[in-house]
Design a protein around this motif. Structure first.
Motif, PDB file in Angstrom:
ATOM      1  N   THR A  81       6.521  11.919  -4.610  1.00  0.00           N
ATOM      2  CA  THR A  81       6.566  10.988  -3.485  1.00  0.00           C
ATOM      3  C   THR A  81       5.368  10.047  -3.518  1.00  0.00           C
ATOM      4  O   THR A  81       4.426  10.255  -4.269  1.00  0.00           O
ATOM      5  CB  THR A  81       6.503  11.750  -2.137  1.00  0.00           C
ATOM      6  N   CYS A  82       5.428   9.048  -2.646  1.00  0.00           N
ATOM      7  CA  CYS A  82       4.234   8.242  -2.414  1.00  0.00           C
ATOM      8  C   CYS A  82       3.305   9.059  -1.517  1.00  0.00           C
ATOM      9  O   CYS A  82       3.679  10.122  -1.027  1.00  0.00           O
ATOM     10  CB  CYS A  82       4.598   6.910  -1.768  1.00  0.00           C
ATOM     11  N   GLY A  83       2.108   8.570  -1.295  1.00  0.00           N
ATOM     12  CA  GLY A  83       1.120   9.312  -0.521  1.00  0.00           C
ATOM     13  C   GLY A  83       1.564   9.609   0.902  1.00  0.00           C
ATOM     14  O   GLY A  83       1.053  10.528   1.542  1.00  0.00           O
ATOM     15  N   MET A  84       2.522   8.832   1.412  1.00  0.00           N
ATOM     16  CA  MET A  84       2.996   9.023   2.790  1.00  0.00           C
ATOM     17  C   MET A  84       4.293   9.803   2.834  1.00  0.00           C
ATOM     18  O   MET A  84       4.904   9.937   3.896  1.00  0.00           O
ATOM     19  CB  MET A  84       3.251   7.672   3.452  1.00  0.00           C
ATOM     20  N   ASN A  85       4.764  10.247   1.669  1.00  0.00           N
ATOM     21  CA  ASN A  85       5.991  11.026   1.618  1.00  0.00           C
ATOM     22  C   ASN A  85       7.221  10.192   2.035  1.00  0.00           C
ATOM     23  O   ASN A  85       8.173  10.722   2.597  1.00  0.00           O
ATOM     24  CB  ASN A  85       5.855  12.263   2.515  1.00  0.00           C
ATOM     25  N   MET A  86       7.161   8.880   1.789  1.00  0.00           N
ATOM     26  CA  MET A  86       8.270   7.997   2.189  1.00  0.00           C
ATOM     27  C   MET A  86       9.149   7.653   1.005  1.00  0.00           C
ATOM     28  O   MET A  86      10.371   7.702   1.083  1.00  0.00           O
ATOM     29  CB  MET A  86       7.716   6.701   2.774  1.00  0.00           C
ATOM     30  N   VAL A  87       8.514   7.242  -0.070  1.00  0.00           N
ATOM     31  CA  VAL A  87       9.255   6.874  -1.272  1.00  0.00           C
ATOM     32  C   VAL A  87       9.332   8.132  -2.145  1.00  0.00           C
ATOM     33  O   VAL A  87       8.326   8.800  -2.356  1.00  0.00           O
ATOM     34  CB  VAL A  87       8.527   5.733  -2.013  1.00  0.00           C
ATOM     35  N   THR A 104       0.818  -1.215   0.000  1.00  0.00           N
ATOM     36  CA  THR A 104       0.000   0.000   0.000  1.00  0.00           C
ATOM     37  C   THR A 104       0.852   1.266   0.000  1.00  0.00           C
ATOM     38  O   THR A 104       0.377   2.323  -0.381  1.00  0.00           O
ATOM     39  CB  THR A 104      -0.918   0.044   1.236  1.00  0.00           C
ATOM     40  N   CYS A 105       2.096   1.150   0.422  1.00  0.00           N
ATOM     41  CA  CYS A 105       2.951   2.346   0.495  1.00  0.00           C
ATOM     42  C   CYS A 105       2.941   3.140  -0.800  1.00  0.00           C
ATOM     43  O   CYS A 105       2.799   4.343  -0.785  1.00  0.00           O
ATOM     44  CB  CYS A 105       4.377   1.950   0.874  1.00  0.00           C
ATOM     45  N   THR A 106       3.078   2.448  -1.909  1.00  0.00           N
ATOM     46  CA  THR A 106       3.251   3.154  -3.182  1.00  0.00           C
ATOM     47  C   THR A 106       1.954   3.279  -3.990  1.00  0.00           C
ATOM     48  O   THR A 106       1.998   3.577  -5.170  1.00  0.00           O
ATOM     49  CB  THR A 106       4.309   2.430  -4.038  1.00  0.00           C
ATOM     50  N   GLU A 107       0.806   3.069  -3.335  1.00  0.00           N
ATOM     51  CA  GLU A 107      -0.435   3.054  -4.117  1.00  0.00           C
ATOM     52  C   GLU A 107      -0.827   4.428  -4.648  1.00  0.00           C
ATOM     53  O   GLU A 107      -1.699   4.547  -5.498  1.00  0.00           O
ATOM     54  CB  GLU A 107      -1.596   2.452  -3.309  1.00  0.00           C
TER      55      GLU A 107
HETATM   56 CU   LIG Z   1       4.508   5.228   1.215  1.00  0.00          CU
END
Ligand SMILES: [Cu+2]
Length: 126
Positions: A112-118, A75-78
């Motif tokens: 970024t991904c939606g969580m700003n992680m990737v 889900t991280c990169t969805e």
């Molecule tokens: Cu993410």
């Protein structure tokens, strides 16, 4: 060799492999978009724990099509977000999702991904 020596040897080799991987992969993969017959700058981006390439170079004022292929179900990169361009897209797993826009100013922009992680970087050149 006894077991302790083998363990030391194996962990030494693993450490060296990690260092090599870190320095070569840590720099990321840079790619320039290619302009097709339609005049659109197109580039394919694979999404799998990160973006490949993660540095994308495009020209200012020319329409851009980034085709994101999400090669995972995590889900991280969805979601992919281009904050500077006001763009956010859901990326269905194992499908290609085009993200299109025209960069009107030069500079470096993070996506970024939606969580700003990737993260990845879009470089817009004059
Ligand atoms: Cu993410």
């Amino acid at each position: 060799m006894d077991t302790a020596e083998i363990i030391v040897l194996v962990s030494g080799v693993a450490l060296i492999a990690f260092v090599i991987w870190y320095f070569f992969m840590g720099e990321g993969v840079r790619a320039a978009a290619t302009v097709g017959a339609t005049g659109v700058q197109q580039i394919n981006v694979t999404v799998k724990g990160g973006y490949t390439p993660d540095v994308i170079v495009v020209k200012k004022g020319v329409p851009v099509e980034l085709d994101f292929y999400r090669d995972e179900a995590s889900t991280c990169t969805e979601q992919v977000v281009f904050g500077d361009f006001g763009i956010s897209r859901m990326l269905p797993a194992f499908k290609t999702t085009p993200v299109t826009f025209t960069p009107e100013r030069a500079g470096e922009f993070t996506f970024t991904c939606g969580m700003n992680m990737v993260r990845g970087k879009l470089i817009v050149e004059e």
